[in-house]
Every structure is written in C-alpha cells, then in structure tokens.
Design an enzyme around this catalytic site. Structure first.
Site, short mmCIF file in Angstrom:
data_model
loop_
_atom_site.label_atom_id
_atom_site.label_comp_id
_atom_site.label_asym_id
_atom_site.label_seq_id
_atom_site.Cartn_x
_atom_site.Cartn_y
_atom_site.Cartn_z
N CYS A 23 17.63 -23.72 -32.06
CA CYS A 23 17.49 -22.13 -32.36
C CYS A 23 18.47 -21.11 -31.88
O CYS A 23 18.93 -20.41 -32.36
CB CYS A 23 15.93 -21.71 -32.14
N ASP A 70 9.05 -22.40 -29.88
CA ASP A 70 7.61 -22.89 -30.22
C ASP A 70 7.54 -24.38 -30.44
O ASP A 70 6.77 -25.07 -30.11
CB ASP A 70 7.33 -22.09 -31.19
N CYS A 77 14.77 -17.96 -32.02
CA CYS A 77 13.49 -18.57 -32.15
C CYS A 77 12.53 -17.47 -32.57
O CYS A 77 12.72 -16.31 -32.55
CB CYS A 77 12.99 -19.02 -30.58
N ASP A 78 11.39 -17.94 -32.79
CA ASP A 78 10.31 -17.19 -33.73
C ASP A 78 10.05 -15.99 -32.73
O ASP A 78 10.26 -14.88 -33.57
CB ASP A 78 8.85 -17.94 -33.65
N LYS A 79 9.52 -15.80 -31.63
CA LYS A 79 9.30 -14.67 -31.03
C LYS A 79 10.55 -13.61 -30.61
O LYS A 79 10.40 -12.54 -30.36
CB LYS A 79 8.52 -14.73 -29.80
N CYS A 136 13.99 -23.78 -37.26
CA CYS A 136 13.28 -24.32 -38.25
C CYS A 136 13.73 -24.05 -39.61
O CYS A 136 13.47 -22.75 -40.02
CB CYS A 136 12.01 -24.51 -37.77
N SER A 156 1.22 -21.85 -36.59
CA SER A 156 2.84 -21.58 -36.72
C SER A 156 3.19 -21.44 -38.16
O SER A 156 2.22 -21.75 -39.08
CB SER A 156 3.29 -23.24 -36.54
#
Length: 576
Positions: free
Chosen positions: A58, A90, A131-133, A203, A479
């Site tokens: 990521c 994650d 990344c996600d956060k 992702c 998720s």
C-alpha cells in the site's frame, strides 16, 4: 538579503515564526544547514507528508510520488519540506492482536501530522496516503490544522490472475476457509497467495482504502481523477505534481479545508460510499473528519444517506470489478457525474480546484460501452451498498454491507464469543451450524481496545460456503473486503455495558436490513436485570499507546474519536 530574493508577505502565515526577522536567525541557520537558500526560506513552507514505509505494498510507492509533489510545490514558488508518518497495514495486522493497533493508528497519524506542522510552522500540507486508516488520518489532520491542503491517494494494487480470473487479497483470505473445509488443495492455496498481489498499491477492491480514496474526491480535498490510477502507473506522479502545484494556488486564495469540508460535502462523501458498495468503515471515518471541523455528522446521518442512495458501481467485494476497472472507464469523476445527474449529490460544493463539484464534472461524459458503473435510473439496487441498523440490541446503531447479498433478513440463535480468536477457532473447526448468529463482543473501541476488524473470521465463513447461512455481529469492525451477513459497529459496546455484552447463548436475534432493525427477543425488564448483574472486564492493555487510546476514545456512533474536535476549539493552528 540580495535583490533577487523577493519574499512573499508572511505577516499572516505560520512560517513567519521560524523564518522572518532578526530574532529568527537561529531558526534560519538550521535551514542553511540543510542546503536551503535565502529565497527558499522566504517562500511559503509546505509540509509534504506521506505514509511511506516497507510494511506493505500500500505504501511502497509513496516516496516516489512525494518527490513529484515536492517538484510541483518547488516549481510554483513554494518550499516543500518532506516528512513521513506511520501506518498500520490491515492486511498484515489482520487476524491477530496486531489489529488492535489499526484504528489507533488513525489517531496517531492525525496527531503526528498536527504536531509536525505545528512544531515547524508549515503554511500548507500536501498529504499522500495508502493504507486504510492513513487516508482518514491525513484528512483529519488537514481539517484540524485548517491550512491550505491537498490530499492524494497513493493508488490501488493491480489485480492478480488465478485460474483465468482477477483476484485480490480478499480471495486469499476466503481461500483459507475453503482450504480448512477441504475444498482447496495446498498447491492451489500456495499458487493463489503467490499471484494475488502483483504490484505496489492498496487492496484492489472497493475496500476501505479505495472507498476513502473516492471520498477524498467527493469531499473536495483531492484533485478530480487522482483517486483512480493504480500505484505503479506513472500518471500517479503527474497527479502528485499537480497536487503540489494546486496547494500553492490554495495558499494564494486562502482556501482552507474547512471551507471545503461542509455538511453538504460530507453528504456527498457518504453518497459515493453507498453508490460504490464501499466499506462500512466510512461510517467511522466520516464522523471523525466532521468532528475535526466542528460539524455534527454521526453514524445515523451517514446511514440516512446510505438508505436513499442507489448502488450503481459493481465493485468487489460484493460486485465483479476492481479499482483499476473503474479507473479505465473514467474513475471517480464518472461515478460522481452519474450521481450529480441523478440529483444525489450537491454540485455547489467548492473543491481544491477552486471550482465547484458541478464545474469540475461539467465535461465528464458517461461511457456507455461498459458495465462497471450504471446510471441511477438502472441501479444494481435502489438503496446503498451499506445499511444502518438500530434496535434494542444496538441503541447507538450498527452497520451492515449488503452489496451483492441475496439475504436481507435473518433470525437465529446467539452464539457468544468474548474475543475474535475464540470465534475464529470455532469457525475453523466448523463448530457452528446454519442459522447461528455468531456474536463477537468486547472488541469495540474501548473493549478491544482498538475495535479490530474481523476479516479472517468472515472470510473463513465465506470460504466454507456459509457466508449467508450464518450471521455475525460485533461491536468491533469489519474489513472493507468483508461480505456476507456481517453487522459491525454495534453500540453501545460490550465494554461499557451495551446490550451486546448482555447476550447469552440461545437468545433469539432478528436482523432486518430492509427495515434497518436489529433486535434481540428480550424484554426491557430482562435486559435491565442482566445489566444489573453485569460487571466491567479488564483487558491486557494496561500501559502504552493502546491503553492511552482506551482512556479517551468515544463511541463508534460518533466516529471513535479521542478529542473534542473543533467544537471545543479556542484557536485554530492556521491563524497562529
């Protein structure tokens, strides 16, 4: 100072505190030590922050993109100052205690950017995240600081190929369940894990990173189209360059994040999440961003927009396509144009371009030779891919992702687990039966602590063919890659005595994603009696960052934030 140095007026810029006047000679000496010229010191100082690291694909391309953003600043009369901050990835934190660090990292990212910018008096920010956060964390910091800012996503991963079909890491998680059930060989599992993630990038489905990337465009903090190109594509560098150029325009116009992030733009952001079948995590992140601006916009406000928004983008995990596919037919601007033409978003919101959303989309045409995105007149379903729930089991609400699901109602008997590991062990050994409602509790923001995601458990269920034969509810999170009848964000959480913590094995639970209800078949009197017998539980996290988080974190309903936000401010950094 030589005549060639023509300083801008820094009388109202934060960087005057570290660069202007005789008393700032010691500060300037540090800049000279880094090879800066007098001209560079006299220009606006722009923090260029990325979440580059070697933890996961990521983030691995962000250092390259940051250099392009710096060039955009430098070539438009600004002085870039690069720094990095953390991420917790994650996909690697998933399925073990490391996931307790994930949501905590959102706050640390926002806090660390705030502290770096405050400490060094930067005048503006360009933020790159993967990344996600890290996406909401960077956007939260921009809103908190309220200096001119441009956000840019680092880009998605390319899809892998396995047995003549596109695959993502979601397929690998689900394959673990199939393997455990005896439906996949060791050789196939190994081949899949080797090909599923073939490049740098986040992702590939409409999981949390790509969901929040779409949000960055819908909310107005990112250049139109910047969310789409996969990480390896050189066009990402071009978007990064123009993000650097654009932030210099924002400085001139004094256009700040809180001018851009409004109630209307938050509604636009929630709309694109619903329309794309995006991650339930947006139900946490949008209220958190709103809090940084002093706007009251909670999980229920988000859920109301989800309820009235058609689901039109056929993206994984509920659909067929990945982020690259949407990019190739025009990306987020096409989806926003569809929603604007359908009357679902506000076109008058200002964006980082200095133009309104409608002006940005004026020349965007809907491509007819594709089926990745539909029109609002012919949606995949008439309501959003994510649904809000409420009832006596979740008085503060809950969320379920229904994109691609056939079953929208479920009644079954509770099977209670007090941590994810116990639930996963039961699933792995197939110690459950069709019709069960698996309850994973004490995984909320305080109780976890850290509100873990449950992809390993939900993917294992799906891999075993039980994705819609059982339901799963938790005060933790899921998720963005989760699919199946999985309800997260249940509040109040078990750790504060919420109803989910009062459940017993065999209690009858009914979930109705059509009416938006989640109830347990218990009277108010029985729930009160159980509450009287309930006592708080200790955790193993009694020191360190995760303990500190648990002391201050609020409810999921309000975004699981750890400070009062702009509503309690008596000063704003941008105006120091």
């Amino acid at each position: 100072m030589p005549d060639s140095v023509k300083p801008v007026d820094k009388s109202k810029m934060p960087s005057r505190h570290v660069s202007v006047g005789p008393e700032k000679a010691p500060h300037r000496s540090f800049y000279y030590a880094m090879g800066m010229t007098e001209e560079e010191i006299a220009q606006p100082l722009v923090g260029v922050v990325s979440t580059w690291n070697e933890a996961a694909p990521c983030n691995i391309a962000l250092a390259r993109q940051a250099q392009a953003a710096k060039r955009g600043v430098r070539e438009h009369a600004g002085t870039p100052r690069e720094f990095t901050t953390i991420t917790v990835t994650d996909g690697i934190a998933m399925g073990h205690a490391g996931m307790k660090s994930s949501l905590v990292s959102r706050e640390v990212i926002a806090d660390s950017i705030e502290l770096t910018v405050r400490g060094h008096c930067y005048d503006a920010v360009v933020g790159l995240a993967g990344c996600d956060k890290s996406l909401p964390g960077v956007m939260m910091a921009m809103a908190r600081l309220n200096v001119p800012s441009v956000f840019m996503y680092g880009g998605s991963i390319l899809p892998g190929r396995f047995k003549d079909r596109d695959v993502t890491v979601q397929d690998v998680f689900e394959a673990v369940g199939a393997h455990a059930a005896g439906n996949m060989s060791d050789e196939d599992l190994h081949e899949l894990e080797c090909v599923a993630c073939p490049s740098a990038g986040s992702c590939g489905g409409q999981f949390t990173a790509n969901t929040m990337a779409c949000v960055s465009e819908a909310i107005g903090l990112a250049i139109p189209g910047s969310a789409g190109a996969p990480a390896p594509y050189e066009t990402r560098d071009e978007y990064a360059y123009h993000s650097g150029r654009m932030v210099m325009e924002l400085i001139k116009a004094n256009l700040r994040p809180r001018d851009i992030i409004t109630r209307k733009s938050l509604e636009n952001a929630a709309t694109i999440v619903a329309a794309s079948g995006g991650s339930t995590n947006a139900g946490l992140h949008l209220p958190a961003i709103a809090s940084e601006c002093g706007i009251d916009f909670d999980l229920h406000d988000v859920a109301e927009i989800f309820k009235r928004t058609p689901y039109v983008a056929d993206l994984k995990p509920g659909g067929r396509y990945v982020a690259r596919d949407m990019y190739e037919i025009g990306g987020a601007p096409v989806l926003l144009k569809v929603l604007l033409d359908g009357g679902y978003i506000h076109g008058d919101c200002i964006t980082v371009t200095g133009k309104t959303m409608a002006e940005n989309l004026a020349d965007v045409e809907f491509p007819t030779n594709q089926d990745v995105i539909r029109t609002t007149a012919e949606p995949l379903s008439p309501t959003g891919g994510v649904v809000g729930l409420r009832g006596n089991l979740a008085p503060e609400g809950a969320l379920v992702k229904v994109a691609g699901m056939k079953t929208l109602k479920f009644t079954g008997k509770a099977r209670c687990f007090d941590c994810e590991e116990d639930a996963y062990a039961a699933v792995e050994s197939r110690d459950y039966k069709d019709g069960d409602v698996l309850v994973i509790r004490y995984e909320g923001p305080k109780g976890g602590p850290g509100m873990r995601e449950m992809l390993s458990t939900t993917a294992a269920l799906y891999g075993q063919g039980a994705g819609e034969k059982v339901a799963l509810i938790t005060d933790g999170r899921f998720s963005g890659a989760t699919r199946g009848f999985c309800i997260g964000h249940v509040g109040p959480e078990a750790a504060v005595g919420g109803p989910i913590g009062l459940l017993k094995d065999g209690d009858s639970i009914t979930i109705d994603a059509e009416t938006g209800e989640i109830n347990v078949d218990l009277s108010d009197e029985e729930l009160a009696a159980r509450k009287a017998e309930w006592s708080a539980r200790a955790t193993d996290y009694n020191a360190g960052a995760i303990w500190k988080y648990a002391q201050t974190v609020g409810s999921a309903e309000k975004g699981a934030v750890t400070h009062p936000g702009a509503a309690a401010e008596t000063h704003v950094y941008a105006d120091i």
